[in-house]
Write a protein that holds these residues in place. Structure first.
Motif, PDB file in Angstrom:
ATOM      1  N   SER A  35     -14.360   0.706 -42.568  1.00 51.42           N
ATOM      2  CA  SER A  35     -12.967   1.140 -42.649  1.00 51.42           C
ATOM      3  C   SER A  35     -12.375   0.631 -43.951  1.00 51.42           C
ATOM      4  O   SER A  35     -12.134  -0.568 -44.107  1.00 51.42           O
ATOM      5  CB  SER A  35     -12.169   0.596 -41.464  1.00 51.42           C
ATOM      6  N   TRP A  36     -12.152   1.541 -44.882  1.00 49.03           N
ATOM      7  CA  TRP A  36     -11.588   1.153 -46.172  1.00 49.03           C
ATOM      8  C   TRP A  36     -10.107   0.827 -46.043  1.00 49.03           C
ATOM      9  O   TRP A  36      -9.525   0.237 -46.945  1.00 49.03           O
ATOM     10  CB  TRP A  36     -11.825   2.237 -47.214  1.00 49.03           C
ATOM     11  N   ASP A  37      -9.495   1.185 -44.921  1.00 47.01           N
ATOM     12  CA  ASP A  37      -8.082   0.890 -44.693  1.00 47.01           C
ATOM     13  C   ASP A  37      -7.877  -0.403 -43.922  1.00 47.01           C
ATOM     14  O   ASP A  37      -6.736  -0.810 -43.702  1.00 47.01           O
ATOM     15  CB  ASP A  37      -7.425   2.041 -43.907  1.00 47.01           C
ATOM     16  N   ALA A  38      -8.948  -1.049 -43.488  1.00 48.34           N
ATOM     17  CA  ALA A  38      -8.833  -2.273 -42.703  1.00 48.34           C
ATOM     18  C   ALA A  38      -8.232  -3.397 -43.547  1.00 48.34           C
ATOM     19  O   ALA A  38      -8.314  -3.399 -44.772  1.00 48.34           O
ATOM     20  CB  ALA A  38     -10.210  -2.696 -42.184  1.00 48.34           C
ATOM     21  N   ALA A  39      -7.640  -4.346 -42.846  1.00 53.85           N
ATOM     22  CA  ALA A  39      -7.125  -5.538 -43.533  1.00 53.85           C
ATOM     23  C   ALA A  39      -8.301  -6.320 -44.107  1.00 53.85           C
ATOM     24  O   ALA A  39      -9.385  -6.329 -43.513  1.00 53.85           O
ATOM     25  CB  ALA A  39      -6.344  -6.398 -42.553  1.00 53.85           C
ATOM     26  N   PRO A  40      -8.118  -6.968 -45.244  1.00 54.16           N
ATOM     27  CA  PRO A  40      -9.207  -7.761 -45.816  1.00 54.16           C
ATOM     28  C   PRO A  40      -9.676  -8.836 -44.851  1.00 54.16           C
ATOM     29  O   PRO A  40      -8.875  -9.465 -44.159  1.00 54.16           O
ATOM     30  CB  PRO A  40      -8.582  -8.388 -47.062  1.00 54.16           C
ATOM     31  N   GLY A  41     -10.986  -9.046 -44.815  1.00 52.90           N
ATOM     32  CA  GLY A  41     -11.573 -10.094 -43.997  1.00 52.90           C
ATOM     33  C   GLY A  41     -11.691 -11.379 -44.798  1.00 52.90           C
ATOM     34  O   GLY A  41     -11.241 -11.459 -45.954  1.00 52.90           O
ATOM     35  N   PRO A  42     -12.323 -12.404 -44.239  1.00 55.01           N
ATOM     36  CA  PRO A  42     -12.386 -13.711 -44.904  1.00 55.01           C
ATOM     37  C   PRO A  42     -13.140 -13.686 -46.238  1.00 55.01           C
ATOM     38  O   PRO A  42     -12.749 -14.380 -47.179  1.00 55.01           O
ATOM     39  CB  PRO A  42     -13.090 -14.610 -43.893  1.00 55.01           C
ATOM     40  N   ILE A  43     -14.192 -12.898 -46.335  1.00 57.66           N
ATOM     41  CA  ILE A  43     -14.947 -12.850 -47.596  1.00 57.66           C
ATOM     42  C   ILE A  43     -14.109 -12.177 -48.675  1.00 57.66           C
ATOM     43  O   ILE A  43     -13.989 -12.685 -49.792  1.00 57.66           O
ATOM     44  CB  ILE A  43     -16.282 -12.102 -47.402  1.00 57.66           C
ATOM     45  N   GLU A  44     -13.506 -11.052 -48.338  1.00 62.79           N
ATOM     46  CA  GLU A  44     -12.696 -10.329 -49.317  1.00 62.79           C
ATOM     47  C   GLU A  44     -11.475 -11.147 -49.732  1.00 62.79           C
ATOM     48  O   GLU A  44     -11.102 -11.166 -50.909  1.00 62.79           O
ATOM     49  CB  GLU A  44     -12.260  -8.983 -48.743  1.00 62.79           C
ATOM     50  N   GLU A  45     -10.848 -11.847 -48.779  1.00 62.50           N
ATOM     51  CA  GLU A  45      -9.683 -12.674 -49.118  1.00 62.50           C
ATOM     52  C   GLU A  45     -10.067 -13.805 -50.070  1.00 62.50           C
ATOM     53  O   GLU A  45      -9.367 -14.067 -51.050  1.00 62.50           O
ATOM     54  CB  GLU A  45      -9.052 -13.248 -47.850  1.00 62.50           C
ATOM     55  N   ALA A  46     -11.197 -14.473 -49.780  1.00 59.87           N
ATOM     56  CA  ALA A  46     -11.652 -15.563 -50.652  1.00 59.87           C
ATOM     57  C   ALA A  46     -11.988 -15.033 -52.044  1.00 59.87           C
ATOM     58  O   ALA A  46     -11.617 -15.635 -53.058  1.00 59.87           O
ATOM     59  CB  ALA A  46     -12.867 -16.251 -50.037  1.00 59.87           C
ATOM     60  N   LEU A  47     -12.656 -13.886 -52.081  1.00 61.70           N
ATOM     61  CA  LEU A  47     -13.012 -13.290 -53.359  1.00 61.70           C
ATOM     62  C   LEU A  47     -11.757 -12.940 -54.163  1.00 61.70           C
ATOM     63  O   LEU A  47     -11.677 -13.228 -55.358  1.00 61.70           O
ATOM     64  CB  LEU A  47     -13.859 -12.033 -53.140  1.00 61.70           C
ATOM     65  N   ALA A  48     -10.772 -12.347 -53.516  1.00 56.34           N
ATOM     66  CA  ALA A  48      -9.535 -11.975 -54.211  1.00 56.34           C
ATOM     67  C   ALA A  48      -8.838 -13.206 -54.782  1.00 56.34           C
ATOM     68  O   ALA A  48      -8.371 -13.191 -55.927  1.00 56.34           O
ATOM     69  CB  ALA A  48      -8.611 -11.220 -53.262  1.00 56.34           C
ATOM     70  N   ARG A  49      -8.775 -14.283 -53.995  1.00 54.18           N
ATOM     71  CA  ARG A  49      -8.151 -15.526 -54.488  1.00 54.18           C
ATOM     72  C   ARG A  49      -8.888 -16.058 -55.708  1.00 54.18           C
ATOM     73  O   ARG A  49      -8.279 -16.438 -56.709  1.00 54.18           O
ATOM     74  CB  ARG A  49      -8.134 -16.597 -53.389  1.00 54.18           C
ATOM     75  N   GLU A  50     -10.203 -16.083 -55.630  1.00 51.24           N
ATOM     76  CA  GLU A  50     -10.986 -16.621 -56.739  1.00 51.24           C
ATOM     77  C   GLU A  50     -10.900 -15.738 -57.977  1.00 51.24           C
ATOM     78  O   GLU A  50     -10.785 -16.248 -59.093  1.00 51.24           O
ATOM     79  CB  GLU A  50     -12.436 -16.817 -56.310  1.00 51.24           C
ATOM     80  N   LEU A  51     -10.968 -14.432 -57.788  1.00 54.21           N
ATOM     81  CA  LEU A  51     -10.865 -13.536 -58.938  1.00 54.21           C
ATOM     82  C   LEU A  51      -9.506 -13.663 -59.616  1.00 54.21           C
ATOM     83  O   LEU A  51      -9.417 -13.636 -60.848  1.00 54.21           O
ATOM     84  CB  LEU A  51     -11.103 -12.082 -58.527  1.00 54.21           C
ATOM     85  N   ASP A  52      -8.455 -13.809 -58.815  1.00 51.09           N
ATOM     86  CA  ASP A  52      -7.113 -13.948 -59.378  1.00 51.09           C
ATOM     87  C   ASP A  52      -6.961 -15.229 -60.195  1.00 51.09           C
ATOM     88  O   ASP A  52      -6.186 -15.281 -61.144  1.00 51.09           O
ATOM     89  CB  ASP A  52      -6.055 -13.903 -58.271  1.00 51.09           C
ATOM     90  N   SER A  53      -7.698 -16.280 -59.810  1.00 53.55           N
ATOM     91  CA  SER A  53      -7.539 -17.564 -60.497  1.00 53.55           C
ATOM     92  C   SER A  53      -8.536 -17.760 -61.637  1.00 53.55           C
ATOM     93  O   SER A  53      -8.413 -18.714 -62.396  1.00 53.55           O
ATOM     94  CB  SER A  53      -7.688 -18.716 -59.497  1.00 53.55           C
TER      95      SER A  53
END
Length: 128
Positions: A35-53
């Motif tokens: 589901s591409w519309d699903a809320a981000p899971g723990p892996i995607e959330e961690a990745l987004a935080r790290e990529l942003d920083s």
């Protein structure tokens, strides 16, 4: 594919196809899918935080690599729901490949530096 191969074999030998081969297959497509519309899971959330920083030089195709990393993370988060744990290892390898490509360039490469600096940043020997 089995029906296709049988039909080709029969055609090649000049035989006729039985009606059962021509009948449409009766199957229900899986309702379980990414589901591409699903809320981000723990892996995607961690990745987004790290990529942003991250403070890294712009490697070639940085934006595309970041999108690929996020897609891979989305898939990894949803694999347990799909009950396809056999996909985890391959998806992890793809994600690590993206990470390797993102960190390959240690310094910005500009036109003045040319190809030599880029090849050196990849650990390749100088030409010449």
């Amino acid at each position: 594919m089995k029906a296709y191969r049988l039909a080709k074999k029969l055609r090649d030998s000049g035989g006729e196809l039985p009606a059962a081969v021509l009948a449409p297959l009766d199957f229900t497509p899986s309702a379980t899918a990414i589901s591409w519309d699903a809320a981000p899971g723990p892996i995607e959330e961690a990745l987004a935080r790290e990529l942003d920083s991250m403070q890294f030089a712009d490697p070639p195709f940085k934006e595309t690599l970041v999108v690929l990393a996020k897609y891979d993370a989305r898939v990894l988060d949803q694999i347990p729901r799909l009950e396809r744990l056999d996909l985890i290892s391959g998806m992890q390898s793809r994600l690590f490949n993206v990470f390797d490509r993102l960190r390959r360039v240690n310094a910005p490469v500009n036109a003045a530096d040319g190809a030599e600096a880029f090849l050196q940043s990849l650990g390749m020997p100088e030409s010449g």
